[in-house]
Design a protein around this motif. Structure first.
Motif, mmCIF file in Angstrom:
data_model
loop_
_atom_site.group_PDB
_atom_site.id
_atom_site.type_symbol
_atom_site.label_atom_id
_atom_site.label_comp_id
_atom_site.label_asym_id
_atom_site.label_seq_id
_atom_site.Cartn_x
_atom_site.Cartn_y
_atom_site.Cartn_z
ATOM 1 N N MET A 179 -49.363 26.948 -3.976
ATOM 2 C CA MET A 179 -48.059 27.503 -4.125
ATOM 3 C C MET A 179 -46.708 26.715 -3.938
ATOM 4 S SD MET A 179 -46.263 30.939 -3.430
ATOM 5 C CE MET A 179 -45.262 30.525 -2.043
ATOM 6 N N LEU A 180 -46.713 26.486 -2.718
ATOM 7 C CA LEU A 180 -45.504 25.803 -1.849
ATOM 8 C C LEU A 180 -45.099 24.585 -2.558
ATOM 9 C CD1 LEU A 180 -46.523 26.374 1.686
ATOM 10 C CD2 LEU A 180 -44.961 27.634 0.499
ATOM 11 N N HIS A 181 -45.624 23.693 -3.437
ATOM 12 C CA HIS A 181 -45.122 22.770 -3.944
ATOM 13 C C HIS A 181 -44.471 23.058 -5.365
ATOM 14 C CE1 HIS A 181 -49.355 22.832 -5.170
ATOM 15 N NE2 HIS A 181 -49.075 21.966 -6.245
ATOM 16 N N ILE A 182 -44.956 24.348 -5.841
ATOM 17 C CA ILE A 182 -44.656 24.761 -7.271
ATOM 18 C C ILE A 182 -43.652 25.667 -7.009
ATOM 19 C CG2 ILE A 182 -46.370 23.330 -8.759
ATOM 20 C CD1 ILE A 182 -47.707 25.997 -8.660
ATOM 21 N N ALA A 183 -42.990 25.897 -5.993
ATOM 22 C CA ALA A 183 -41.909 26.625 -5.925
ATOM 23 C C ALA A 183 -40.584 26.304 -5.180
ATOM 24 C CB ALA A 183 -42.535 27.901 -4.898
ATOM 25 N N PRO A 184 -39.473 27.027 -5.253
ATOM 26 C CA PRO A 184 -38.556 26.575 -4.522
ATOM 27 C C PRO A 184 -38.611 26.473 -2.929
ATOM 28 C CG PRO A 184 -37.808 28.109 -6.266
ATOM 29 C CD PRO A 184 -39.346 28.043 -6.062
ATOM 30 N N TRP A 185 -37.888 25.763 -2.087
ATOM 31 C CA TRP A 185 -38.050 25.668 -0.961
ATOM 32 C C TRP A 185 -37.983 27.017 -0.417
ATOM 33 C CZ3 TRP A 185 -40.676 23.534 2.576
ATOM 34 C CH2 TRP A 185 -40.257 23.757 4.037
ATOM 35 N N ALA A 186 -37.110 27.803 -0.625
ATOM 36 C CA ALA A 186 -36.916 28.998 -0.013
ATOM 37 C C ALA A 186 -38.221 29.946 -0.179
ATOM 38 C CB ALA A 186 -35.639 30.018 -0.968
ATOM 39 N N GLN A 232 -42.889 13.198 -7.718
ATOM 40 C CA GLN A 232 -41.766 12.891 -8.762
ATOM 41 C C GLN A 232 -42.027 13.762 -10.184
ATOM 42 O OE1 GLN A 232 -42.557 8.735 -9.338
ATOM 43 N NE2 GLN A 232 -41.262 7.966 -7.316
ATOM 44 N N SER A 233 -43.198 13.616 -10.341
ATOM 45 C CA SER A 233 -43.225 14.624 -11.691
ATOM 46 C C SER A 233 -43.019 16.321 -11.482
ATOM 47 C CB SER A 233 -44.866 14.692 -12.255
ATOM 48 O OG SER A 233 -45.602 15.417 -11.476
ATOM 49 N N LEU A 234 -43.193 16.733 -10.470
ATOM 50 C CA LEU A 234 -42.638 18.050 -10.046
ATOM 51 C C LEU A 234 -41.407 18.177 -10.005
ATOM 52 C CD1 LEU A 234 -45.233 18.978 -7.050
ATOM 53 C CD2 LEU A 234 -45.172 19.993 -9.289
ATOM 54 N N ARG A 235 -40.707 17.167 -9.281
ATOM 55 C CA ARG A 235 -39.162 17.220 -9.129
ATOM 56 C C ARG A 235 -38.453 17.021 -10.437
ATOM 57 N NH1 ARG A 235 -38.163 17.551 -3.574
ATOM 58 N NH2 ARG A 235 -39.970 17.036 -2.345
ATOM 59 N N ALA A 236 -39.308 16.452 -11.167
ATOM 60 C CA ALA A 236 -38.410 15.818 -12.626
ATOM 61 C C ALA A 236 -38.383 17.164 -13.613
ATOM 62 C CB ALA A 236 -39.288 14.678 -13.152
ATOM 63 N N SER A 262 -36.204 21.769 -7.453
ATOM 64 C CA SER A 262 -36.406 22.442 -6.129
ATOM 65 C C SER A 262 -37.942 22.433 -5.765
ATOM 66 C CB SER A 262 -36.020 24.015 -6.352
ATOM 67 O OG SER A 262 -36.831 24.723 -7.381
ATOM 68 N N PHE A 263 -38.545 21.606 -6.728
ATOM 69 C CA PHE A 263 -40.081 21.806 -6.444
ATOM 70 C C PHE A 263 -40.456 20.424 -5.706
ATOM 71 C CE2 PHE A 263 -41.751 24.401 -10.419
ATOM 72 C CZ PHE A 263 -41.023 25.588 -9.987
ATOM 73 N N GLY A 264 -41.707 20.249 -5.462
ATOM 74 C CA GLY A 264 -41.978 19.106 -4.739
ATOM 75 C C GLY A 264 -43.221 19.270 -3.555
ATOM 76 N N ILE A 265 -43.785 18.131 -3.289
ATOM 77 C CA ILE A 265 -44.714 18.245 -2.098
ATOM 78 C C ILE A 265 -43.718 18.332 -0.802
ATOM 79 C CG2 ILE A 265 -46.640 16.908 -1.030
ATOM 80 C CD1 ILE A 265 -47.431 15.722 -3.607
ATOM 81 N N ARG A 266 -44.183 19.165 -0.192
ATOM 82 C CA ARG A 266 -43.684 19.505 1.223
ATOM 83 C C ARG A 266 -44.058 18.578 2.283
ATOM 84 N NH1 ARG A 266 -39.778 21.636 -2.006
ATOM 85 N NH2 ARG A 266 -40.566 23.467 -2.983
#
Length: 169
Positions: free
Chosen positions: A107-114, A155-159, A163-167
């Protein structure tokens, strides 16, 4: 009735996650699964850890169907009805049920950092004394060179959503 969604990655990672859970958990307890998605994990863990009771959750109402179908078809009596849960909205539940495990997979990589901070706060409120929070997913680690596939995935998540991305651990 249509077939529930299927995740190849959930199928691949269910064995190593179960192996890790077995090293961390007592014989029985109450587990809260955050972001149950396709329901494959909760079905597998409930079958393999029958002394545990599982509470699946999902923010996406459509995914609740996946969980309901999988649990029903597997005739699992140790899985509670799936609940809608957005970790960023507090309180999570009307009643503060104490859980022995809060499990959050992919979940954490496909959710906003909050959502990470909200997960930590919610787990702190809902875990029993001695309970554990377990997360699983791709992470970047200091002093570990990331794989090309994880860099591309990030990169694909952030595109898709900035607010997504590997943490970073």
């Amino acid at each position: 009735m249509s077939q529930p969604d299927f995740s190849p990655s959930a199928e691949r990672n269910k064995h190593p996650i179960l192996d890790t859970l077995r090293t961390l958990l007592p014989v029985q307890g109450l587990a809260l699964e955050i972001a149950s998605g396709t329901g494959q994990h909760v079905q597998w863990f409930a079958q393999q850890l029958p002394e545990w009771t599982w509470q699946p959750t999902e923010v996406h109402r459509g995914a609740l169907y996946n969980i309901e179908v999988r649990v029903s078809e597997a005739e699992l009596d140790n899985v509670l009805d799936a609940q809608t849960l957005d970790v960023c909205k507090e309180p999570w539940f009307a009643e503060a049920t104490p859980y022995d495990l809060v499990l959050c997979i992919n979940m954490l990589h496909i959710a906003p950092w909050a959502a990470c901070g909200a997960l930590m706060r919610g787990a702190a409120r809902h875990l029993t004394s001695g309970g554990v929070l377990v997360t699983y997913g791709p992470y970047f680690e200091t002093a570990v060179t990331p794989t090309a596939s994880n860099l591309e995935f990030d990169q694909s998540l952030r595109a898709h959503d900035a607010s997504f991305g590997i943490r970073q651990l």
